[in-house]
Design a protein around this motif. Structure first.
Motif, short mmCIF file in Angstrom:
data_model
loop_
_atom_site.label_atom_id
_atom_site.label_comp_id
_atom_site.label_asym_id
_atom_site.label_seq_id
_atom_site.Cartn_x
_atom_site.Cartn_y
_atom_site.Cartn_z
N ALA C 107 0.81 -1.22 0.00
CA ALA C 107 0.00 0.00 0.00
C ALA C 107 0.84 1.26 0.00
O ALA C 107 0.34 2.34 -0.26
N TYR C 112 9.16 6.67 -2.39
CA TYR C 112 9.30 7.88 -1.58
C TYR C 112 9.41 7.50 -0.11
O TYR C 112 8.93 6.44 0.32
N MET D 223 -0.97 1.08 -12.47
CA MET D 223 -2.27 1.57 -12.05
C MET D 223 -3.01 0.54 -11.20
O MET D 223 -3.96 0.86 -10.51
N ASP D 226 -1.56 -1.40 -5.36
CA ASP D 226 -2.27 -0.95 -4.18
C ASP D 226 -1.91 0.47 -3.81
O ASP D 226 -2.75 1.26 -3.42
N PHE D 227 -0.61 0.78 -3.96
CA PHE D 227 -0.21 2.09 -3.45
C PHE D 227 -0.80 3.21 -4.29
O PHE D 227 -0.98 4.32 -3.81
N ILE D 241 -0.72 11.81 -9.18
CA ILE D 241 -0.66 10.35 -9.09
C ILE D 241 0.08 9.78 -10.30
O ILE D 241 0.94 8.90 -10.17
N ARG D 243 2.31 11.22 -12.10
CA ARG D 243 3.72 11.54 -12.08
C ARG D 243 4.45 10.79 -10.97
O ARG D 243 5.43 10.09 -11.21
N ARG D 244 3.93 10.95 -9.76
CA ARG D 244 4.67 10.42 -8.62
C ARG D 244 4.46 8.93 -8.39
O ARG D 244 5.28 8.27 -7.77
N TYR D 245 3.34 8.42 -8.85
CA TYR D 245 3.04 7.03 -8.54
C TYR D 245 3.17 6.12 -9.77
O TYR D 245 3.86 5.12 -9.73
N ARG D 248 6.54 6.99 -12.20
CA ARG D 248 7.74 6.67 -11.44
C ARG D 248 8.00 5.17 -11.50
O ARG D 248 9.13 4.72 -11.67
N GLN D 249 6.94 4.39 -11.38
CA GLN D 249 7.10 2.94 -11.41
C GLN D 249 7.31 2.44 -12.83
O GLN D 249 8.15 1.60 -13.10
N ILE D 252 10.92 2.71 -14.52
CA ILE D 252 12.11 1.98 -14.08
C ILE D 252 12.58 0.95 -15.12
O ILE D 252 13.74 0.99 -15.54
N ASN D 312 25.51 -0.75 -18.92
CA ASN D 312 25.00 -1.74 -17.97
C ASN D 312 25.31 -1.32 -16.55
O ASN D 312 24.45 -1.41 -15.67
N ASP D 323 15.08 3.02 -7.60
CA ASP D 323 14.26 2.13 -6.79
C ASP D 323 14.95 1.91 -5.45
O ASP D 323 15.89 1.16 -5.34
N PRO D 324 14.44 2.60 -4.43
CA PRO D 324 15.12 2.54 -3.13
C PRO D 324 15.23 1.11 -2.61
O PRO D 324 16.11 0.81 -1.82
N ARG D 325 14.34 0.24 -3.10
CA ARG D 325 14.39 -1.13 -2.60
C ARG D 325 15.66 -1.84 -2.99
O ARG D 325 16.10 -2.78 -2.34
N ARG D 327 18.50 -0.29 -3.51
CA ARG D 327 19.66 0.42 -2.97
C ARG D 327 20.36 -0.44 -1.93
O ARG D 327 19.76 -0.94 -1.00
#
Ligand code: ATP
Ligand code: ATP
Ligand code: MG
Ligand code: MG
Lengths: 549, 329, 344, 329, 337
Positions: C107, C112, D223, D226-227, D241, D243-245, D248-249, D252, D312, D323-325, D327
């Motif tokens: 969720a 961010y 789209m 969930d987030f 939404i 732009r940021r959601y 952004r995804q 990548i 590469n 993608d901070p995940r 990092r």
């Protein structure tokens, strides 16, 4: 006869402007004078940068084929029964760095030809004529070797004397080649001289990027007074490389912007109709006989049977081949290997019986010849039925030509096995000593107006371009003797007669099948003046192009 | 409590209401609903049939891809009539320069183009799927080796190499006994396309396998004592068809297109064989003097490629209907 | 049922939501009406797929998919959400009504920091506030939802948080604008029991503090028992029973609700006490059984040809404690349960 | 993170060495004899032998490779006697066809390729992402169909055909632009733009296609997240939404592929440069193929590989930032 | 060896290497997923294992079934050490011991029909028989309450509960004596959950199975297990007869776990004595020293940090690993068994 016309409106050409040359090539094959050996490139280099001892007159038509002095005071003095030739420099000529052109520079230039490990691709006349043995060129030569060369090509004051191994009646024609241009030793960069040779003519290189452009600008050290031939109308000349052939034609047709000041190197067959059916192009197009003759070599060793060779010739749809190249604009059907332009050496030869004059195949006669071959030389006939190997350069034009060959020969029961060879590697491949083929295309232009640069080159074993393996023919010895005799005959008219006979000798034996006396077409921009075709080179005299404002 | 076996007779009632269809059948049902995609399939089928029966069709129409027809050309070697000399005799006109029938050449060209496309796709897919599955499933050292191979293959500028190696490798092939000329060239093209193409398939398949192998049914198979080959071929592969079919349908046109480009560069089929690439390369020169010729092979190619793309997209949609769930925006 | 003097915070009237799919029309919500009053906690229970989430989503018009058709009325403080302008609904979202979703793992926007995401929710309804001030508000909120060392964690990304902590962030986002109504769609289902307990406690504490109304969706009756005042039981897109929490647990009027209660084990019971089961599985929402959708699984069903199979029961008041039930046999069921003869 | 970057770079270098070995040996072991090809019509065995020495092919392959490697670091000498000269480090060899050190040749041609690539890249990202976004936002409507068709046609056209078609139609029929004739932007910026706009567009349209697809599918997938729902529930505007959601995804995977595609272009847009007569690295390399100019071929292949490998690495690192995940802490 | 014991685990350890360091990125840390677990499962009995997400339950199940090799320790199945078997022997082990999986969606291959899925064990064991296998599969389907006519259907056509039945049928195909069920009902709806629990219970009785039943929710295990083991961070913290553990949990964690389960009785709402654990489960990469639970334990003292409590019998047949366990009433201890 060629319809050679001067371009542009009448009146003396003006000075100034920039001439553009549009080309599909990615570069000039060689700008190094000793390595330059292609018609167009020589016309370009001679008229702009590399003065030679002798040259051709700067004019269109037949006059353009006349020899004249350039650096030398005259067209040379021959002594010692044709074995010693001397040229005296007129003086006053300078290189682009301002240093005067000396006899030593000429001798040095000639010596470079011998350095075959660096100076590649150039003509080998100097090596075959000049009386010196084991000379490796100036870069590696020991003092002794150099001294031997200096003896063979010696300078006394401004007179350079060439001592030859054999009599050469027309050595002064040889010296029109840029291979005999002077090179200042101090400025020689060997391998890299090709990119920035030192100019002795009215233009010098401003920039040269392979694949992009070559820009020539005026050589301010060049002195009009010292040069009786060149006029150097344009201020600069820009060679544009790497253009698509269709794009070049299209730009020439459209004639917009800088393209009004442009010339191109020929017209694609598909655009001939557009250009030659429309009077709008009347004043900026030309259709002329260029120096080339095309023909098909037959490997006499693998096809040692005249009947089969006849059958192939008779079955060949020369009409279709000509159409594929643009119809009559491809050229006239050749009756041998010597072009009518070599007036002294040309005589209409008697062609093979049954060969249709309109170029269409004579299938019946071909079949008959094949029948005959089955009794006269059954093995060869079988070989022809199984497949004659025909390597060809892998280009779109040849893809069509070979298809025509295959299709038309099939009608006479002859199979053609086309073998596509990468275009750029075509010549090294077929000319390799162990190359396997039965048929091979050929196209030859004389180096100067003497069949001595045709018949021996194409058909003598010593010739540089003999692809016929004709020494397998029992008649070859007879031929060789006659050639040797003709070569050293200093009587030009008698010599011409000998060439005519030798031409007929080859036509009769079909060591090669004559194709066409090639015609070429050119178009130039509407603002380009003085756009004549220079006979000996079969291209524009680039240095003389002018701009009409 | 009654016996547990009796528990669920109501289940039975409910379950029978669902129509018994395998996932494949369901996908096919969804696919069939897409009219455009079905049309595209028909187009592809037509191409294939026409290519297969090119000799028959040509014989019926009385045309030949090699016969010269000088009469159809004018003095300049250009087609006599308007529109590239389209006539009853030559339904799509004749080739400038030789007068050969364009329709016949198009039909025969389709054989080459489709053959290259299909074989290269088959090879890349086979190699890619096998290596991808093995890498994804076995992980560890095998995965490392295959991944390094992938990296290395990807690091090369493939198109440049394909061009550079055409001649020498065709010669090599001829030297080892592949018949000279077009067979050798075709073999080369197919091999080299596969050599560089498998990587993309393998990557996708590996990724998919990595997530599939985490699914419990793989574990279930292993816990029953299944061998690796059973798991790879029986459990994993059937689940990989979806992405693989999509890659296939999208890469096949790419191969057809590459063949065309190689032919355009003079590295494709050798005369007198026809291929679309040869025709395309030849036809662009005639855009002024014979525009009809220019468009015919181009349109033939575009239609085919478009059809494959449409089918590929439709297959993906059919196999993965969840893409339809657009909840928000 | 308790008396309510005030207007309901939320009033859903005859809500119908259907989705057009390849396989047919899915009637996810099929004529649902209910009211929620200020300060209450209303729980919605029901099996997976019974339409709980879709119904909840409709309240903020989140089912705007091109395949969805929504009819009926949803009144939020006098505004009919379904017919209002997008900008009006946007004004309600997150400020008047906030939502918490089931899966805290997905969720949160992974790209961010959590601080940004909480602040974003605040700033969108408080455009006049500066970012710096918003950060203070966010920190306060993070402390409230029990996140240790918020100064450090505010700049971390969601993946650096555990499931429970993420759900706390989601709650923080929901509560930052002090909404009047909080819709929580299975907020603890994805969490471990110990964490679930933490989160439920937190929500209840916060409800007290903020005075919110909560609409809690769950399928865990234990959770219902702990927090609900009013309970709505859904089955196949319809409400089958609505009662207060005592009534549901002690005197359910609908056989489904009854079965649901019976089938759940509680650790208080002893081993090998056979569990009651609702046999079969939920019906397909595309082709619901005729009559009462529950009848194929119902132990009380009157058999073929009966009302149960032909007539759709309506939600009607039964008994005397304000319960509503959608069972033809509600009164009989009530009696049988009361006498304990219903269980087999 | 730093360790991660260092490790990636280390692997990149290992990979590049592998590439150089492969490239060098691949080309060096080709059956063509550059020595025989360099003297054209007038080849005599002595000349070929002399040429072999001149070109350096008389040495063993290992020695050649060693000299090549050494050249990169310390430069390399060529020529004989008084005509000797040096290609300074980093030397990738000397082209006897073009009479220049490969490094300087690449230095001359690379900017052209870079301009071409950068412009095309910017254009195609804009077109691809824009069209993809339109398709995603209008899923199932005519805009979506149109965008999908655009994507399909784009990828289906062989570059040479589309390029020439564009050239002919825009320059000749509609006369919108003059014939492209490359000029350095530093010398003549307007001419540069007019020369580049067409190749940019052609490359952009051809490459944009797959980005349209990626963007569309990526956005549709995003789209469903969930987030994104939570974003809507927060009361955010659609624009925010997206732009940021969503974007952004969706961006990548696009970044990953775009990086590699861009690197591929830097290695030489062979066909585009040829069609539009741009004096770039791609055309130089194809010229090298034609001339069997091995040093240039090896050089351009190496440079292309460097870009691909570097891309590469950059993509991997960029991934971490995007993608901070991913990092690494 | 006790012939009454179906499955025994002795000091099982499973570490997963993770992290990376150095130029080559070799793993330098490990997830201590299972860290010294010993268990016994009596023949015909049910052992329940409970614990929160990530505590190592599935890993333990996979080690027990030899889906992965343990880092150390021993697994003994029906008296035979199977820790390092492979090949044919391992395949025999697989016949004796089967697994039921958590996720009814992902544990069935969506591309296979039910017949294929349930018949798969025969295929991979090389026992496939064109005639007999389908008959046996239909029998199995009936056994688990599925309509044998659905033989040719695909998983997506079934509800969650039915799919779980398919999984159970597959596990029973080879007549195993030991079945390990890894959270078989966690993904199911409450109403269906009961069906499956009843089914498992019935099957166990009918087929005399020994069952390991894993769950994260104590209330589910309550109904089926004779013995319960509670796991926390890779270790068993408490193990014993179900009745004892449920009524008188000794380990604080067990106690907390029990009290966290919401009670289905509105009247006991907000009840006193409820234990609310603080914080989350620590990372299994570097678990707390000493007692792993100490970071969340309200009873923790210095000793807990220094010394790891060992699993010891508290005299009632129940084992607990705590320095300060709850008192066990002797009476209850005696009542068990
Ligand atoms: N966008 C959609 N398109 C088609 N069907 C949908 C869509 N969204 C939901 N559904 C269907 O609507 C029904 C109700 O779904 P919903 O998510 O409301 O159930 P739920 O009660 O929340 O279940 P759970 O407890 O699993 O969350 C389901 O059958 C679902 O498949
Ligand atoms: N293959 C693996 N590689 C690395 N770590 C793993 C692997 N499998 C499991 N783990 C880790 O081991 C720990 C225990 O995992 P396991 O799946 O056994 O937990 P679980 O108790 O079954 O949890 P759940 O209730 O979520 O299923 C977790 O921290 C997990 O991340
Ligand atoms: Mg839901
Ligand atoms: Mg697990």
């Amino acid at each position: 006869g060629s319809s050679n016309s001067g371009g542009g409106p009448a009146g003396a050409p003006k000075k100034g402007g920039t001439v553009h040359i549009l080309t599909l090539g990615e570069q000039i094959a060689h700008l190094d004078p000793q390595r330059n050996y292609t018609g167009t490139d020589m016309a370009f280099a001679v008229s702009t940068m590399h003065r030679t001892l002798t040259s051709y007159k700067y004019a269109g038509g037949d006059e353009g084929s006349e020899i004249t002095a350039d650096l030398a005071t005259d067209t040379g003095t021959v002594t010692n029964e044709g074995k010693t030739w001397a040229f005296t420099l007129a003086g006053g000529g300078t290189f682009e760095d301002g240093s005067p052109i000396t006899c030593a520079d000429v001798a040095y230039g000639v010596s470079r030809t011998f350095a075959t490990d660096i100076i590649t691709d150039g003509p080998s006349y100097a090596m075959s004529y000049i009386d010196v043995a084991d000379y490796p060129g100036p870069y590696k030569a020991t003092a002794d070797q150099q001294a031997a060369f200096d003896k063979a090509v010696n300078c006394v004051d401004q007179t350079v004397t060439f001592n030859l191994k054999v009599p050469v009646a027309d050595f002064n024609y040889t010296t029109t080649l840029t291979a005999f241009s002077p090179v200042p030793k101090a400025l020689d960069t060997g391998e890299n001289y090709d990119m920035k040779p030192v100019s002795s003519g009215p233009y010098k290189i401003e920039s040269y990027e392979i694949g992009k452009s070559l820009v020539l600008v005026r050589n301010d050290k060049w002195d009009q007074a010292s040069d009786p031939l060149r006029h150097a109308y344009a201020d600069s000349i820009v060679y544009e490389f790497g253009l698509d052939a269709s794009v070049i034609d299209e730009r020439m047709i459209k004639d917009a912007g800088d393209d009004q000041f442009a010339v191109s190197e020929g017209i694609q067959p598909e655009n001939l109709q557009t250009i030659f059916e429309d009077d709008a192009f009347k004043n900026r197009r030309v259709d002329y006989l260029d120096p080339f003759v095309t023909y098909t070599n037959v490997n006499v060793k693998s096809v040692p049977c005249l009947d089969v060779r006849k059958a192939v010739y008779l079955a060949l749809d020369r009409d279709a081949l000509r159409k594929a190249g643009g119809g009559p604009y491809t050229g006239d059907y050749a009756d041998g290997f010597i072009k009518p332009a070599l007036a002294a050496d040309y005589a209409k030869s008697k062609m093979l019986e049954g060969l249709n004059e309109d170029g269409t195949p004579n299938v019946e006669a071909a079949k008959a010849a094949m029948e005959a071959a089955k009794t006269s030389c059954p093995e060869v006939a079988q070989h022809a039925a199984d497949g004659l190997v025909y390597p060809y350069p892998d280009t779109p034009v040849w893809a069509k030509a070979i298809a025509i060959w295959i299709e038309s020969q099939a009608k006479a029961g002859i199979t053609i096995k086309g073998e596509a060879v990468e275009a750029s590697k075509y010549w090294p491949t077929v000319m390799a000593p162990d190359a396997v083929y039965d048929l091979a295309r050929g196209g030859w232009a004389p180096d100067w107006l003497n069949a001595s640069t045709v018949i021996p080159e194409l058909f003598a074993t010593s010739g540089g371009f003999n692809l016929t393996h004709n020494d397998a023919d029992p008649d070859y010895a007879e031929f060789q003797t006659a050639v040797d005799a003709a070569k050293v005959n200093l009587d030009r008219a008698a010599q011409g007669k000998q060439w005519q006979e030798l031409n007929q000798f080859v036509v009769d034996r079909l060591w090669a099948l004559p194709g066409t006396f090639v015609k070429a077409q050119s178009i130039w921009g509407s603002k380009v003046g003085n756009a004549y075709q220079w006979g000996p080179y079969g291209s524009f005299n680039f240095g003389e192009l002018s701009i009409n404002s | 409590m009654s016996t547990f076996a009796e528990l669920d007779h109501d289940d039975v009632v409910i379950a029978t209401e669902i129509v018994g269809k395998s996932p494949r059948e369901l996908a096919w049902m969804r696919f069939r609903k897409d009219k455009v995609a079905m049309f595209a399939v028909a187009v592809i089928a037509t191409y294939v049939v026409v290519a297969l029966f090119a000799p028959v069709i040509c014989a019926l129409l009385g045309i030949s891809p090699t016969r010269l027809d000088g009469a159809a050309l004018n003095d300049y070697g250009l087609p006599n009539g308007p529109f590239g000399n389209i006539s009853f005799e030559h339904l799509l006109g004749v080739e400038p320069g030789t007068g050969r029938d364009i329709l016949a050449r198009l039909l025969y060209g389709a054989r080459v183009s489709l053959m290259v496309g299909f074989i290269a796709t088959f090879l890349t897919t086979t190699i890619g799927v096998v290596l991808g599955v093995v890498a994804g499933y076995k992980r560890g050292r095998i995965d490392a080796v295959i991944s390094r191979m992938t990296d290395l293959t990807l690091a090369f500028p493939s198109f440049l190499l394909i061009i550079a190696l055409t001649r020498p490798f065709t010669q090599r092939l001829e030297a080892i006994g592949v018949p000279e000329g077009n067979p050798a060239r075709l073999t080369y093209i197919v091999l080299v396309l596969s050599l560089f193409g498998w990587v993309y398939v393998a990557r996708v398949v590996r990724g998919q396998t990595l997530s599939l192998r985490e699914r419990e049914f793989v574990e279930a198979a292993r816990s029953c004592g299944a061998s690796n080959s059973h798991i790879i071929f029986k459990e994993l592969l059937p689940n990989l068809w979806a992405p693989v079919i999509v890659i296939v349908s999208l890469s096949l046109p790419g191969y057809v297109s590459t063949e065309a480009t190689l032919s355009f560069l003079g590295l494709g089929m050798i005369a007198p064989a026809a291929s679309w690439g040869v025709m395309l390369g030849d036809s662009v020169k005639y855009y002024r003097s014979d525009p009809t010729y220019l468009f015919i092979p181009g349109i033939a190619l575009i239609v085919l490629v478009l059809a494959f793309n449409i089918v590929g997209d439709a297959v993906r949609d059919a196999l993965d209907p969840k893409g339809d769930r657009q909840n928000l925006l | 049922m308790r008396n309510h003097d005030s207007e309901p915070v939320l009033s859903v009237q005859n809500l119908q939501v259907s989705f057009t799919t390849d396989d047919g029309v899915v009637r996810a919500v099929d004529g649902v009406s209910f009211d929620v009053y200020a300060g209450e906690t209303v729980c919605i229970v029901g099996e997976s797929g019974s339409g709980k989430s879709v119904m909840a989503g409709s309240i903020l018009r989140l089912n705007n998919s091109s395949t969805a058709t929504t009819t009926g009325k949803i009144l939020l403080g006098g505004v009919d959400v379904l017919s209002a302008d997008e900008s009006v609904v946007r004004g309600l979202r997150g400020s008047e009504v906030a939502m918490i979703f089931q899966d805290p793992m997905s969720a949160l926007n992974p790209y961010y920091t959590v601080g940004d995401q909480i602040a974003e929710a605040y700033l969108v309804h408080h455009p006049e506030v500066s970012k710096k001030d918003a950060r203070q508000v966010v920190l306060q909120m993070m402390i409230k939802v029990g996140i240790p060392s918020p100064e450090k964690r505010i700049d971390e990304y969601p993946h650096q948080f555990s499931g429970g902590m993420r759900q706390r962030i989601v709650i923080a986002i929901a509560l930052i604008n002090s909404p009047r109504l909080l819709i929580a769609d299975e907020p603890t289902t994805a969490l471990d029991v110990t964490v679930q307990a933490q989160i439920l406690d937190l929500m209840m504490d916060l409800q007290k503090e903020f005075g919110m109304t909560i609409l809690l969706i769950t399928h865990d009756l234990g959770v219902v028992a702990e927090v609900a005042q009013d309970v709505i039981v859904m089955y196949a897109g319809r409400i089958v029973e609505q009662s207060d929490v005592e009534a549901i647990f002690h005197a359910p009027t609908h056989p489904y609700a009854w079965g649901l209660l019976g089938s759940v084990s509680s650790y208080g019971a002893s081993k090998r006490g056979d569990l009651f089961t609702i046999s079969g599985s939920p019906p397909s929402l595309i082709s619901l059984p005729e009559g009462c959708a529950f009848h194929p699984r119902c132990v009380h069903s009157l058999g073929s040809g009966s009302r149960c199979q032909s007539e759709k029961p309506v939600l009607r008041p039964v008994g005397n404690n304000g319960s509503r039930s959608a069972c033809h046999l509600a009164d009989e069921v009530l009696v049988s349960i009361g006498t304990g003869t219903g269980a087999r | 993170m730093l360790l991660f970057i260092i490790r990636r770079l280390f692997f990149a270098i290992v990979l590049l060495i592998a590439v150089s070995v492969f490239t060098y040996f691949l080309f060096a072991l080709l059956p063509t004899d550059p020595a025989a090809l360099s003297c054209g019509i007038h080849c005599k065995p002595e000349t070929i032998a002399a040429n072999r020495i001149r070109l350096g092919y008389d040495k063993s392959i290992f020695e050649q490779y060693w000299l090549f490697l050494k050249g990169i670091f310390v430069g390399r000498d060529y020529g004989i006697g008084t005509a000797a000269f040096t290609c300074p480090a980093p030397s990738l060899g000397y082209s006897f066809n073009q009479h220049a050190c490969v490094t300087s040749l690449i230095g001359e041609t690379f900017p052209v390729t870079a301009y071409l690539s950068i412009g095309a890249f910017i254009l195609w990202m804009m077109i691809g992402i824009g069209v993809g976004a339109i398709a995603a936002l209008n899923k199932g409507k005519w805009q979506d169909r149109l965008a999908t068709a655009f994507a399909s046609v784009g990828v289906s056209l062989p570059t040479f055909y589309f390029g020439l078609l564009a050239l002919f139609s825009i320059v000749i029929w509609f006369q919108i632009l003059p014939f492209p004739s490359y000029e350095s932007p530093l010398d003549n910026f307007p001419a540069f733009i007019t020369a580049m706009i067409l190749p940019w567009l052609v490359l952009a349209i051809i490459s944009a296609a797959s980005y349209t697809r990626l963007t569309r599918n990526g956005m549709l997938e995003a789209m469903n997240e969930d987030f994104v729902r939570l974003g809507v529930a927060k009361g955010l505007r659609l624009r925010v939404i997206l732009r940021r959601y969503v974007m952004r995804q969706a961006l990548i995977p696009i970044v990953t592929i775009a990086g590699l595609d861009f690197a591929g272009l830097l290695g030489g847009a062979i066909i585009t440069e040829s069609v539009f007569s741009l004096p770039g690295m791609g055309r130089m390399s194809i010229r090298a193929v034609v001339d069997s100019d091995l040093p240039v071929l090896v050089g351009t292949t190496m440079i292309a590989a460097v870009f691909i490998v570097l891309a590469n690495v950059i993509v991997d690192i960029a991934y971490g930032f995007l993608d901070p995940r991913v990092r690494v802490s | 060896m006790n012939s009454d014991i179906a499955l025994q685990a002795i000091n099982l350890v499973k570490y997963f290497p993770t992290g990376s360091s150095g130029l080559l990125g070799r793993p330098d840390k490990s997830v201590k997923a299972v860290d010294g677990v010993s268990l016994t499962l009596r023949k015909g009995a049910t052992l329940g294992i409970v614990g929160e997400s990530g505590c190592g339950k599935s890993t333990l199940a996979r080690v027990l079934t030899r889906l992965i090799e343990p880092t150390s320790g021993q697994v003994i199945l029906n008296g035979a050490d199977i820790t390092h078997t492979s090949g044919k022997e391992l395949r025999d082990v697989r016949q004796q011991m089967q697994m039921i999986f958590q996720d009814p969606v992902s544990s069935l291959n969506p591309r296979h029909s039910i017949g294929q899925i349930i018949g798969m064990p025969f295929t991979v064991q090389g026992q496939f028989d064109k005639e007999a296998t389908p008959v046996r599969v239909r029998e199995l389907m009936k056994l688990v309450g599925l309509n044998p006519e659905h033989f040719n259907r695909y998983p997506h056509e079934f509800s969650g509960g039915q799919r779980q039945r398919i999984g159970i049928a597959r596990a029973l195909a080879l007549n195993p004596s030991v079945v390990i069920a890894d959270e078989p009902v966690s993904a199911l709806d409450v109403s269906v959950r009961a069906q499956i629990l009843n089914l498992l219970e019935g099957l166990q009785a009918e087929l005399n199975l020994s069952l390991v039943f894993i769950a994260h929710d104590l209330s589910v295990v309550r109904h089926i297990a004779d013995e319960v083991a509670v796991m926390y961070l890779g270790k068993i913290v408490e193990r014993g007869p179900a009745a004892t553990v449920y009524t008188h949990p000794a380990h604080p964690y067990t106690k907390a776990l029990l009290s966290a389960v919401p009670i289905q009785d509105p009247s006991s709402r907000g009840g006193a004595g409820r234990i609310r654990l603080q914080g989350d489960v620590p990372s299994p990469i570097d678990p707390p020293s000493g007692c792993r639970f100490r970071t969340r334990c309200w009873k923790a003292e210095a000793l807990c940090e220094e010394q790891e409590p060992l699993l010891t019998d508290d005299g009632s047949g129940r084992l607990v690993a705590c320095h300060f366990p709850e008192e066990t009433p002797v009476a209850i201890g005696n009542r068990a068994q």
